[in-house]
Design an enzyme around this catalytic site. Structure first.
Site, PDB file in Angstrom:
ATOM      1  N   ASP A  99      -8.974  -6.093   1.677  1.00 17.50           N
ATOM      2  CA  ASP A  99      -9.287  -5.167   0.590  1.00 17.50           C
ATOM      3  C   ASP A  99      -8.295  -5.377  -0.545  1.00 17.50           C
ATOM      4  OD1 ASP A  99      -9.549  -2.767   3.170  1.00 17.50           O
ATOM      5  OD2 ASP A  99     -11.180  -3.913   2.277  1.00 17.50           O
ATOM      6  N   ASP A 140      -1.987   2.850  -2.905  1.00 12.64           N
ATOM      7  CA  ASP A 140      -1.859   2.436  -1.499  1.00 12.64           C
ATOM      8  C   ASP A 140      -0.439   1.965  -1.240  1.00 12.64           C
ATOM      9  OD1 ASP A 140      -4.668   2.073  -2.189  1.00 12.64           O
ATOM     10  OD2 ASP A 140      -4.888   1.196  -0.210  1.00 12.64           O
ATOM     11  N   GLU A 185      -1.983  -0.149   8.178  1.00 14.43           N
ATOM     12  CA  GLU A 185      -3.128  -0.927   7.704  1.00 14.43           C
ATOM     13  C   GLU A 185      -2.687  -1.973   6.683  1.00 14.43           C
ATOM     14  OE1 GLU A 185      -6.717   1.170   6.385  1.00 14.43           O
ATOM     15  OE2 GLU A 185      -6.997  -0.365   4.859  1.00 14.43           O
ATOM     16  N   GLU A 186      -1.627  -1.666   5.963  1.00 11.59           N
ATOM     17  CA  GLU A 186      -1.208  -2.535   4.865  1.00 11.59           C
ATOM     18  C   GLU A 186      -0.322  -3.691   5.301  1.00 11.59           C
ATOM     19  OE1 GLU A 186      -2.567  -2.368   2.087  1.00 11.59           O
ATOM     20  OE2 GLU A 186      -3.461  -0.374   2.129  1.00 11.59           O
ATOM     21  N   LEU A 240      -3.149   5.281   2.953  1.00 10.94           N
ATOM     22  CA  LEU A 240      -4.033   5.941   1.979  1.00 10.94           C
ATOM     23  C   LEU A 240      -5.449   5.449   2.201  1.00 10.94           C
ATOM     24  CD1 LEU A 240      -3.503   8.074  -0.124  1.00 10.94           C
ATOM     25  CD2 LEU A 240      -3.478   6.294  -1.861  1.00 10.94           C
ATOM     26  N   ASP A 241      -6.158   6.139   3.058  1.00 11.11           N
ATOM     27  CA  ASP A 241      -7.520   5.722   3.376  1.00 11.11           C
ATOM     28  C   ASP A 241      -8.497   6.231   2.312  1.00 11.11           C
ATOM     29  OD1 ASP A 241      -9.373   4.547   5.494  1.00 11.11           O
ATOM     30  OD2 ASP A 241     -10.290   6.461   4.981  1.00 11.11           O
ATOM     31  N   ASP A 253      -2.593   4.704   8.541  1.00  7.39           N
ATOM     32  CA  ASP A 253      -3.290   4.192   7.367  1.00  7.39           C
ATOM     33  C   ASP A 253      -2.738   5.013   6.211  1.00  7.39           C
ATOM     34  OD1 ASP A 253      -4.944   3.471   5.329  1.00  7.39           O
ATOM     35  OD2 ASP A 253      -6.808   3.704   6.448  1.00  7.39           O
ATOM     36  N   GLU A 301      -7.359   4.350  12.357  1.00  3.68           N
ATOM     37  CA  GLU A 301      -8.435   5.109  11.707  1.00  3.68           C
ATOM     38  C   GLU A 301      -9.281   5.826  12.766  1.00  3.68           C
ATOM     39  OE1 GLU A 301      -9.210   2.679   7.541  1.00  3.68           O
ATOM     40  OE2 GLU A 301     -10.367   2.032   9.268  1.00  3.68           O
TER      41      GLU A 301
HETATM   42  P1  AHM Z   1     -10.234   1.597   3.433  1.00  3.73           P
HETATM   43  O1  AHM Z   1      -9.324   1.695   4.616  1.00  3.73           O
HETATM   44  O2  AHM Z   1     -10.202   0.235   2.804  1.00  3.73           O
HETATM   45  O3  AHM Z   1     -10.023   2.702   2.448  1.00  3.73           O
HETATM   46  O4  AHM Z   1     -11.752   1.656   3.993  1.00  3.73           O
HETATM   47  C1  AHM Z   1     -12.106   2.658   4.849  1.00  3.73           C
HETATM   48  C2  AHM Z   1     -13.122   3.552   4.177  1.00  3.73           C
HETATM   49  C3  AHM Z   1     -13.273   4.863   4.881  1.00  3.73           C
HETATM   50  O5  AHM Z   1     -12.514   5.848   4.256  1.00  3.73           O
HETATM   51  C4  AHM Z   1     -14.733   5.170   4.749  1.00  3.73           C
HETATM   52  O6  AHM Z   1     -15.205   5.895   5.865  1.00  3.73           O
HETATM   53  C5  AHM Z   1     -15.357   3.824   4.657  1.00  3.73           C
HETATM   54  O7  AHM Z   1     -14.359   2.918   4.256  1.00  3.73           O
HETATM   55  C6  AHM Z   1     -16.445   3.798   3.639  1.00  3.73           C
HETATM   56  O8  AHM Z   1     -17.046   2.551   3.665  1.00  3.73           O
HETATM   57  P2  AHM Z   1     -18.377   2.237   2.825  1.00  3.73           P
HETATM   58  O9  AHM Z   1     -17.969   2.213   1.390  1.00  3.73           O
HETATM   59  O10 AHM Z   1     -18.770   0.891   3.348  1.00  3.73           O
HETATM   60  O11 AHM Z   1     -19.381   3.294   3.144  1.00  3.73           O
HETATM   61 MG    MG Z   2      -8.339   2.731   5.785  1.00  4.15          MG
END
Ligand code: AHM
Ligand code: MG
Length: 347
Positions: free
Chosen positions: A64, A70, A93-94, A117-118, A115, A282
């Site tokens: 990502d 983040d 996660e990072e 900043l999810d 994680d 997560e």
């Molecule tokens: P991230 O960790 O890169 O922020 O991705 C996780 C996020 C979750 O918060 C969420 O449930 C999901 O990705 C949403 O995915 P999508 O955009 O495919 O629906």
């Molecule tokens: Mg996340």
């Protein structure tokens, strides 16, 4: 202290007192986390104003784009947690590998997986985002924590929780004695008990899934969602769809109102299903919270809490929420041709 003025610090202390052998390390580490979350909350609230929103251009371990908030959240948690003496290792996660505690600081009995900043793709739209954490007790005897200390089943968690940066900032956490929610009172900078002993309704009225991915769903998920759109015998109405696209926010609503949150694997290539959400920091912590609130979490074939991680950033399909709703999903899966030996693979 009356219940309405119970701070999270006092609550954590009282929960730990229930264990006479407790050393205070868990209390210390959760306190340190709440301090980090207050700093992150402050930064998130300034998101639209300060020059801290936007992409750094680097890619993180799961591919990502790393957004600047983040990175601020990652750094804030690391710096709040590295020197307290409560941890022997961290996972984020990072970061691709385990994060050691610097040699100059004492090592403690716990492992922190988080994680920072999810939901960060939502930052610029001012949508609720969050920090998710999971705590395990180390299994190695002393010194630096190891990969083995981190690759643990969800059922072994000692504590788990999340901070929700929404219209208010909250912490929801469990140490295996129920789920409690606290709301940040900004004027005094304290998290005050606002949600005593959260229990998820046994059956809900809402489902939460990225329905744009329907073409990539496996067949049981497709049939289950069609089923939810039929008139429900209890309410006389179909389930309503609610989807924010921010796990902490979607999970929080599901926890309080009931229903199901689903993130199935992308099965565009049935030989190689691709789940999105990561197990250790997560899905597993959310599954522990849901379980403690009387709900359930499944991969479709297996209780999420029983999944053994193979590597730090493993991903799993997940369906979690009200127990009756999750059981119906499992039934749809059992009736299909999924390979029970490998719940993330489909025949
Ligand atoms: P991230 O960790 O890169 O922020 O991705 C996780 C996020 C979750 O918060 C969420 O449930 C999901 O990705 C949403 O995915 P999508 O955009 O495919 O629906
Ligand atoms: Mg996340």
């Amino acid at each position: 202290m009356s219940k309405s003025m119970m701070t999270v610090q006092r609550h954590i202390l009282e929960q730990e007192r229930a264990h006479p052998q407790a050393t205070g390390d868990l209390t210390g580490l959760l306190w340190d986390l709440t301090i980090a979350a207050k700093v992150i909350s402050h930064q998130v609230n300034r998101g639209g104003l300060a020059d801290i929103v936007g992409e750094t251009g680097e890619a993180n371990v799961t591919g990502d784009l790393v957004r600047r908030l983040d990175w601020i959240a990652q750094d804030t948690i690391y710096r709040a947690m590295d020197h307290g003496g409560h941890l022997c290792v961290m996972v984020s996660e990072e970061s691709p590998d385990i994060i050691p505690i610097p040699a100059k600081f004492p090592k403690g009995p716990y492992v922190l997986l988080y994680d920072p900043l999810d939901g960060s793709s939502n930052i610029e739209a001012n949508v609720s985002i969050g920090t998710i954490f999971s705590v395990h007790r180390r299994i190695s005897s002393s010194g630096d924590g190891t990969l083995g200390d981190c690759l643990r089943r969800g059922s072994e968690q000692i504590a788990a929780g999340y901070f929700l940066y929404g219209s208010s900032t909250m912490i929801v956490y469990t140490t295996g004695q129920g789920v409690y929610g606290f709301t940040l009172e900004p004027s005094i900078g304290e998290f005050i008990l606002s949600h005593e002993r959260i229990l998820t309704p046994p059956k809900g009225k809402y489902y939460s899934i990225n329905e744009g991915n329907v073409a990539a769903w496996d067949e049981p998920t497709r049939r289950y969602i069609e089923y939810l759109k039929q008139k429900d015998a209890a309410t006389g109405r179909p389930y309503s769809l609610r989807y924010i696209g921010s796990l902490v926010a979607d999970f929080h609503r599901t926890l309080l109102y009931g229903g199901v949150f689903l993130y199935p694997a992308d099965c565009s290539n049935p030989q190689e299903p691709k789940p999105k959400l990561r197990l250790l920091y997560e899905v597993a912590p959310m599954a522990f919270i849901m379980d403690q609130a009387g709900g359930a979490a499944t991969t479709g074939m297996q209780n999420v809490l029983d999944v053994q991680p193979i590597s730090l950033h493993d991903r799993v399909p997940v369906v979690m929420g009200s127990t009756q709703d999750v059981r119906v999903y499992e039934k749809f899966c059992a009736d299909s041709n999924r390979d029970p030996a490998n719940p993330t693979r489909f025949k």
